[in-house]
Design a protein around this motif. Sequence first.
Motif, PDB file in Angstrom:
ATOM      1  N   GLN A   1       3.579   4.403  -7.084  1.00  0.00           N
ATOM      2  CA  GLN A   1       2.661   3.833  -8.060  1.00  0.00           C
ATOM      3  C   GLN A   1       3.072   2.414  -8.490  1.00  0.00           C
TER       4      GLN A   1
ATOM      5  N   ARG B   1       2.352   1.640  -3.485  1.00  0.00           N
ATOM      6  CA  ARG B   1       1.317   2.098  -4.431  1.00  0.00           C
ATOM      7  C   ARG B   1       1.126   3.613  -4.317  1.00  0.00           C
ATOM      8  N   GLN B   2       0.992   4.079  -3.080  1.00  0.00           N
ATOM      9  CA  GLN B   2       0.748   5.504  -2.861  1.00  0.00           C
ATOM     10  C   GLN B   2       1.958   6.353  -3.235  1.00  0.00           C
ATOM     11  N   ARG B   3       3.115   5.925  -2.821  1.00  0.00           N
ATOM     12  CA  ARG B   3       4.325   6.742  -2.995  1.00  0.00           C
ATOM     13  C   ARG B   3       4.946   6.624  -4.389  1.00  0.00           C
TER      14      ARG B   3
ATOM     15  N   GLU C   1       2.276  -1.575  -8.329  1.00  0.00           N
ATOM     16  CA  GLU C   1       1.126  -2.439  -8.104  1.00  0.00           C
ATOM     17  C   GLU C   1       1.487  -3.767  -7.464  1.00  0.00           C
TER      18      GLU C   1
ATOM     19  N   ASN D   1       0.833  -1.216   0.000  1.00  0.00           N
ATOM     20  CA  ASN D   1       0.000   0.000   0.000  1.00  0.00           C
ATOM     21  C   ASN D   1       0.863   1.258   0.000  1.00  0.00           C
ATOM     22  N   PHE D   2       1.920   1.255   0.790  1.00  0.00           N
ATOM     23  CA  PHE D   2       2.836   2.392   0.800  1.00  0.00           C
ATOM     24  C   PHE D   2       3.469   2.591  -0.580  1.00  0.00           C
TER      25      PHE D   2
END
Length: 174
Positions: free
Chosen positions: A162, A158-160, A164, A155-156
């Motif tokens: 991109q 993905r957010q930081r 997957e 999740n980190f």
Amino acid sequence: MVYELFFSYYDENPENDDEIIIAVYSSQEKAEAGRKKFLKQPRFKGKDEFLEISEFEINKPWWKEGFWRATMSYFIIELLNGYVIEKEKEGDPENHNIKIRNQEEMKVYQGTMDYYYDHEKFLCLKNIESGQMYCLDKQQGKIQYEANIYEDMLNFLRQRYQIEIFGWKEIFRE
């Protein structure tokens, strides 16, 4: 006492391995001066940590363990953007201590790790014993996030960044 100046360098490519006793000095100060002088030579330049001074007492045995066989091996994993993982293995297969250096040869991490994931912007590390994971940002040269659950790390990322999905590579290949 005498002070031996010794160079011992090991590389992924055994052809680059280099070991030599350079000199023996009568004082620590003279040995340090000699070390500084030799560090300027092309053979030793940029390899400060491999040029060591050892102290020995004259006419006294220092070798008390009996016969010894060198078991130390050294390897480097080259990563993207000039980062490297270094490992000096001291004959203990359970020793998973590593160092990570950036393109400026500065140490940015040292610790026990088993797996890594390399990306041009970051490096993820995982300790299988503790389950701890770290994300090292390569631009900033420091740990940006810690987690012990894969989904939290994902999740980190993905957010930081991109990302997957990512998969681990084993640092210690037998």
